[in-house]
Write a protein that holds these residues in place. Structure first.
Motif, PDB file in Angstrom:
ATOM      1  N   GLY A  84       0.781  -1.218   0.000  1.00  0.00           N
ATOM      2  CA  GLY A  84       0.000   0.000   0.000  1.00  0.00           C
ATOM      3  C   GLY A  84       0.815   1.272   0.000  1.00  0.00           C
ATOM      4  O   GLY A  84       0.235   2.361   0.084  1.00  0.00           O
ATOM      5  N   TYR A  85       2.155   1.183  -0.095  1.00  0.00           N
ATOM      6  CA  TYR A  85       2.957   2.402  -0.051  1.00  0.00           C
ATOM      7  C   TYR A  85       2.647   3.308  -1.238  1.00  0.00           C
ATOM      8  O   TYR A  85       2.355   4.494  -1.080  1.00  0.00           O
ATOM      9  CB  TYR A  85       4.446   2.056  -0.021  1.00  0.00           C
ATOM     10  N   TYR A  86       2.695   2.733  -2.432  1.00  0.00           N
ATOM     11  CA  TYR A  86       2.479   3.549  -3.626  1.00  0.00           C
ATOM     12  C   TYR A  86       1.030   4.002  -3.738  1.00  0.00           C
ATOM     13  O   TYR A  86       0.753   5.123  -4.175  1.00  0.00           O
ATOM     14  CB  TYR A  86       2.914   2.777  -4.877  1.00  0.00           C
ATOM     15  N   GLU A  87       0.083   3.129  -3.332  1.00  0.00           N
ATOM     16  CA  GLU A  87      -1.318   3.546  -3.347  1.00  0.00           C
ATOM     17  C   GLU A  87      -1.537   4.717  -2.401  1.00  0.00           C
ATOM     18  O   GLU A  87      -2.328   5.623  -2.692  1.00  0.00           O
ATOM     19  CB  GLU A  87      -2.218   2.373  -2.953  1.00  0.00           C
ATOM     20  N   THR A  88      -0.822   4.717  -1.276  1.00  0.00           N
ATOM     21  CA  THR A  88      -0.914   5.830  -0.336  1.00  0.00           C
ATOM     22  C   THR A  88      -0.392   7.118  -0.962  1.00  0.00           C
ATOM     23  O   THR A  88      -0.993   8.186  -0.814  1.00  0.00           O
ATOM     24  CB  THR A  88      -0.137   5.507   0.940  1.00  0.00           C
ATOM     25  N   GLN A  89       0.718   7.014  -1.694  1.00  0.00           N
ATOM     26  CA  GLN A  89       1.279   8.195  -2.352  1.00  0.00           C
ATOM     27  C   GLN A  89       0.324   8.734  -3.407  1.00  0.00           C
ATOM     28  O   GLN A  89       0.137   9.951  -3.527  1.00  0.00           O
ATOM     29  CB  GLN A  89       2.634   7.837  -2.986  1.00  0.00           C
ATOM     30  N   TYR A  90      -0.301   7.818  -4.175  1.00  0.00           N
ATOM     31  CA  TYR A  90      -1.253   8.252  -5.198  1.00  0.00           C
ATOM     32  C   TYR A  90      -2.448   8.951  -4.560  1.00  0.00           C
ATOM     33  O   TYR A  90      -2.957   9.954  -5.084  1.00  0.00           O
ATOM     34  CB  TYR A  90      -1.731   7.065  -6.030  1.00  0.00           C
ATOM     35  N   ALA A  91      -2.893   8.436  -3.415  1.00  0.00           N
ATOM     36  CA  ALA A  91      -4.026   9.057  -2.724  1.00  0.00           C
ATOM     37  C   ALA A  91      -3.639  10.425  -2.169  1.00  0.00           C
ATOM     38  O   ALA A  91      -4.442  11.371  -2.186  1.00  0.00           O
ATOM     39  CB  ALA A  91      -4.524   8.138  -1.610  1.00  0.00           C
ATOM     40  N   LEU A  92      -2.412  10.558  -1.671  1.00  0.00           N
ATOM     41  CA  LEU A  92      -1.961  11.841  -1.131  1.00  0.00           C
ATOM     42  C   LEU A  92      -1.870  12.900  -2.222  1.00  0.00           C
ATOM     43  O   LEU A  92      -2.066  14.092  -1.958  1.00  0.00           O
ATOM     44  CB  LEU A  92      -0.600  11.675  -0.452  1.00  0.00           C
ATOM     45  N   MET A  93      -1.571  12.466  -3.445  1.00  0.00           N
ATOM     46  CA  MET A  93      -1.448  13.425  -4.543  1.00  0.00           C
ATOM     47  C   MET A  93      -2.760  14.153  -4.806  1.00  0.00           C
ATOM     48  O   MET A  93      -2.756  15.298  -5.257  1.00  0.00           O
ATOM     49  CB  MET A  93      -0.980  12.713  -5.814  1.00  0.00           C
ATOM     50  N   GLN A  94      -3.889  13.494  -4.549  1.00  0.00           N
ATOM     51  CA  GLN A  94      -5.186  14.124  -4.786  1.00  0.00           C
ATOM     52  C   GLN A  94      -5.892  14.477  -3.486  1.00  0.00           C
ATOM     53  O   GLN A  94      -7.112  14.616  -3.464  1.00  0.00           O
ATOM     54  CB  GLN A  94      -6.064  13.214  -5.637  1.00  0.00           C
ATOM     55  N   SER A  95      -5.128  14.603  -2.412  1.00  0.00           N
ATOM     56  CA  SER A  95      -5.717  15.001  -1.136  1.00  0.00           C
ATOM     57  C   SER A  95      -6.004  16.496  -1.140  1.00  0.00           C
ATOM     58  O   SER A  95      -5.458  17.276  -1.932  1.00  0.00           O
ATOM     59  CB  SER A  95      -4.768  14.635   0.014  1.00  0.00           C
ATOM     60  N   ARG A  96      -6.863  16.902  -0.252  1.00  0.00           N
ATOM     61  CA  ARG A  96      -7.302  18.302  -0.205  1.00  0.00           C
ATOM     62  C   ARG A  96      -6.143  19.243   0.108  1.00  0.00           C
ATOM     63  O   ARG A  96      -6.025  20.312  -0.508  1.00  0.00           O
ATOM     64  CB  ARG A  96      -8.406  18.451   0.843  1.00  0.00           C
ATOM     65  N   ILE A  97      -5.260  18.868   1.021  1.00  0.00           N
ATOM     66  CA  ILE A  97      -4.192  19.775   1.432  1.00  0.00           C
ATOM     67  C   ILE A  97      -3.214  20.032   0.284  1.00  0.00           C
ATOM     68  O   ILE A  97      -2.732  21.144   0.085  1.00  0.00           O
ATOM     69  CB  ILE A  97      -3.467  19.202   2.674  1.00  0.00           C
ATOM     70  N   VAL A  98      -2.947  18.991  -0.531  1.00  0.00           N
ATOM     71  CA  VAL A  98      -2.050  19.167  -1.683  1.00  0.00           C
ATOM     72  C   VAL A  98      -2.714  20.042  -2.733  1.00  0.00           C
ATOM     73  O   VAL A  98      -2.094  20.949  -3.313  1.00  0.00           O
ATOM     74  CB  VAL A  98      -1.653  17.795  -2.261  1.00  0.00           C
ATOM     75  N   LEU A  99      -4.004  19.782  -3.009  1.00  0.00           N
ATOM     76  CA  LEU A  99      -4.706  20.563  -4.024  1.00  0.00           C
ATOM     77  C   LEU A  99      -4.858  22.018  -3.596  1.00  0.00           C
ATOM     78  O   LEU A  99      -4.758  22.933  -4.425  1.00  0.00           O
ATOM     79  CB  LEU A  99      -6.072  19.931  -4.297  1.00  0.00           C
ATOM     80  N   GLU A 100      -5.099  22.253  -2.300  1.00  0.00           N
ATOM     81  CA  GLU A 100      -5.187  23.631  -1.824  1.00  0.00           C
ATOM     82  C   GLU A 100      -3.855  24.350  -1.989  1.00  0.00           C
ATOM     83  O   GLU A 100      -3.819  25.538  -2.349  1.00  0.00           O
ATOM     84  CB  GLU A 100      -5.633  23.647  -0.366  1.00  0.00           C
ATOM     85  N   GLN A 101      -2.759  23.647  -1.741  1.00  0.00           N
ATOM     86  CA  GLN A 101      -1.442  24.249  -1.932  1.00  0.00           C
ATOM     87  C   GLN A 101      -1.223  24.578  -3.405  1.00  0.00           C
ATOM     88  O   GLN A 101      -0.682  25.642  -3.740  1.00  0.00           O
ATOM     89  CB  GLN A 101      -0.363  23.294  -1.420  1.00  0.00           C
ATOM     90  N   ALA A 102      -1.666  23.668  -4.307  1.00  0.00           N
ATOM     91  CA  ALA A 102      -1.526  23.941  -5.736  1.00  0.00           C
ATOM     92  C   ALA A 102      -2.391  25.129  -6.143  1.00  0.00           C
ATOM     93  O   ALA A 102      -1.978  25.959  -6.974  1.00  0.00           O
ATOM     94  CB  ALA A 102      -1.920  22.692  -6.530  1.00  0.00           C
TER      95      ALA A 102
END
Length: 708
Positions: A84-102
């Motif tokens: 689940g490491y890579y699946e976790t990274q993929y999920a973090l990429m579309q998390s709210r905090i990352v998108l708000e920063q973008a």
């Protein structure tokens, strides 16, 4: 044995007849094509107005292991081999905090296209704008993993190719910056925590040193080469001094014993000992003794024993011997005193050594207390050293924190639009319209396997089609419907055709039952019209045996409450008392007053004699019976009649209930003459003679089967 009507109907119904679908399709092919043309004409301007959408994709590489930038381990480590490491990274990429920063980095919160703000509208709060931008962004953003790789794609769809590329790269960089920022934040927090711990350790070290100093002062201990270094040195000195004293005592004792003269040894022997002859006085005495004895020896050669010189020489030798003995005695006293002094020193040093041993043994308990305090201090200092080193490493790691992902392939503005494919959409619209139109006509042809025309009766039920009664719109009563049929020669000929088919039947069909599978399908209408047709040249009787419908045939002929066949079957009335004459050749037997169950009346012994009596008086008897679904009445009536006609309502009754009804009525002894389809829709261009069945076309009525 022949198959029954119901069995043949079941058999035929199990087959799939595609000819009607093909026929329906061929008849309406131009309508289907027209539907496709209309759909294309309607869809073309709508599709032309659709804006072009561009999609740009950025590729992000998720690291499988950390970069070895610094020689020491980072604060935040990861194991990419965990599930689940890579699946976790993929999920973090579309998390709210990352998108708000973008969103903040790209300045999308000030773009009305994303916030949805309208000119002159109510101003939105910062959080509202951020939420609206986030909804718009998520609607067109897609993040996917590349199968069996460590790559992830960030795609964005927009009407602007440049904006699409900027947002795809912005989201990817926001994720990379966020992961690196999280590492730096954790490193700073860890460094701050370690600094606080260092201050606490320094205070603890100071307290522990003060505790050691108090313990040393309290116990009177010195730290010199360890807590027992001084005592050990003193013990070594005492041991060395004792050894020296023992050596001196042994030497003095040896000299004393050698110098003792009372042991039976001669003076010359004693004086020749090294311990005695060493001092200068003894050397002088030995020399004087030697000269005196040599002089005495020389004189004896010249003089006799009594000579004065001999005597003087002897006296001199004796004087020297006396003097030597006196010196030896004095020397022996000196050696004895020296021996006693050495022995006293040995005893003194031995006592000192024993005292120091006792003090050293008492020191061991104090040393354990000191060692405990010293061990705690050493451990605290070692922890402080380790923590201080880790703090210095973290200070270097803050500026050198590396992200867990790399923007491997940045997005570039797309040259060609990704969608819509207007030609494809137009083609799909036309194809969909053609399919829906075709499906409509196929469903209409199959429509729940209901019967729409009399020609379908043999196909579905193996039932002889006797005719069709058309549907008249705007007709609200049976009287109006009967008038419509009687007043129109074509419709009137439909009833007469049914009469002709019955008369041409090789079976003697004097008593005929009219029934239906369900209620309200037109059996009362057909019974009335058919009785009128037979009364043209035959003495005819119309009987109402539908005991479930008080407003049926009896109600139409204005005899709902008068006595009738029910009263005859119950034995309260005779036939002549209840018989109603409609015209010269047509009589009517009403239903009468039903006081008991219709099944009891129809199963009594009076039904068979009644029908036999009526057979002698009338050439044709038409019975209006209840529907098959209403009970076993029609089966009881069918046992004493010659034939049965089934009335079906077009397009309403499905096949299976009709077959079930045929199965019930076919168990009687009468013939199933055929079926009449009621309320048939006559399409424009079709003649009303479509449902007529000519006797010449049906010689022998092969479809009419009597139950064997």
């Amino acid at each position: 044995m022949k198959l029954s009507v119901a069995e043949r109907g079941w058999k035929n119904n199990g087959l799939i007849d595609t000819s009607r679908f093909l026929r329906e399709f061929r008849q309406n092919i131009w309508k289907i094509v027209l539907a496709g043309v209309i759909a294309g004409a309607v869809a073309y301007p709508l599709i032309s107005l659709m804006p072009k959408q561009y999609v740009s994709t950025a590729t992000v590489l998720i690291k499988a292991q950390q970069d070895n930038v610094l020689p020491f381990s980072p604060v935040e480590a990861y194991d990419s081999t965990r599930n689940g490491y890579y699946e976790t990274q993929y999920a973090l990429m579309q998390s709210r905090i990352v998108l708000e920063q973008a969103i903040k980095q790209l300045g999308l919160a000030q773009n009305p296209q994303f916030t949805g703000e309208k000119a002159g509208g109510a101003p939105q709060s910062e959080q509202q704008r951020l939420d609206n931008v986030l909804k718009t962004l998520l609607k067109h953003l897609s993040i996917n993993s590349v199968r069996t790789t460590h790559l992830a794609t960030v795609s964005y769809e927009s009407t602007s190719a440049q904006l699409s590329a900027d947002i795809a790269n912005g989201v990817a960089r926001a994720f990379i910056d966020y992961s690196a920022g999280q590492k730096r934040l954790k490193t700073r927090r860890a460094a701050a925590d370690n600094q606080q711990k260092l201050r606490a350790l320094r205070a603890q070290i100071k307290q522990q040193k003060e505790a050691i100093d108090r313990y040393l002062a309290q116990e009177g201990l010195l730290v010199f080469r360890g807590i027992d270094g001084f005592e050990t040195g003193q013990l070594d000195i005492a041991t060395s001094r004792l050894a020296d004293a023992v050596q001196r005592r042994v030497s003095a004792q040896s000299l004393y014993h050698e110098a003792r003269t009372g042991s039976g040894r001669s003076l010359s022997t004693v004086i020749s000992l090294p311990a005695v002859s060493g001092p200068g006085q003894m050397q002088d005495l030995r020399n004087a003794m030697t000269q005196a004895k040599r002089s005495l020896y020389e004189l004896r050669k010249s003089y006799g024993p009594g000579h004065m010189k001999i005597l003087a020489a002897q006296a001199q030798v004796q004087a020297i011997e006396e003097q030597t003995r006196q010196a030896l005695k004095e020397q022996e006293n000196g050696l004895r005193q020296q021996y006693q002094a050495a022995q006293a020193d040995e005893n003194n040093y031995r006592n000192q050594l024993e005292q120091q041993k006792r003090d050293f043994r008492n020191l061991a308990l104090k040393r354990e207390g000191y060692n405990d305090l010293k061990l705690e201090l050493d451990q605290t200092q070692a922890l402080y050293k380790t923590l201080y080193q880790r703090t210095q490493e973290q200070a270097l790691s803050v500026s050198d924190s590396d992200a867990d992902a790399v923007l491997y392939d940045p997005a570039v503005p797309a040259v060609l639009s990704a969608k819509p494919d207007k030609r494809f959409l137009l083609l799909m619209s036309v194809i969909l319209a053609l399919l829906l139109a075709s499906l409509y006509y196929i469903i209409r042809a199959a429509r729940g396997s209901a019967v729409d025309t009399a020609s379908q009766l043999p196909e579905h039920f193996n039932l002889e089609p006797l005719g069709e009664i058309p549907h008249f719109s705007g007709v609200n009563s049976h009287e109006q419907l009967r008038h419509k049929i009687v007043s129109d020669p074509l419709n009137r000929d439909t009833i007469h055709s049914i009469r002709s088919l019955i008369m041409l039947n090789p079976k003697k069909l004097q008593v005929i039952t009219i029934t239906s599978a369900g209620q309200g399908e037109g059996r009362t209408l057909l019974a009335s019209l058919l009785a009128n047709s037979f009364s043209f040249d035959q003495k005819t009787l119309l009987i109402d045996m539908d005991f479930f419908n008080r407003e049926g045939l009896s109600g139409e002929l204005n005899a709902p409450q008068v006595p009738g066949v029910a009263d005859v079957l119950c034995g309260s009335k005779s036939v002549d008392e209840v018989l109603v004459q409609l015209d010269d050749r047509l009589d009517f037997l009403p239903g009468g007053n039903v006081l008991v169950s219709s099944q009891l009346m129809l199963s009594s012994d009076r039904l068979q004699p009644l029908i036999e009596t009526l057979r002698t008086r009338y050439q044709r008897i038409i019975i209006d019976a209840a529907a098959v679904s209403q009970g076993p009445d029609v089966q009881l009536i069918n046992a004493v009649t010659d034939g049965l006609i089934l009335v079906l309502k077009a397009g309403v009754i499905p096949v299976k209930p009709v077959i079930a009804a045929l199965e019930k009525v076919a168990n009687g002894h009468s013939v199933v003459i055929g079926g009449v389809l009621n309320q048939v829709e006559i399409r424009e261009g079709e003649t009303k003679t479509r449902g007529r069945v000519r006797a010449a076309n049906s010689p022998g009525f092969p479809g009419m089967v009597e139950r064997s």
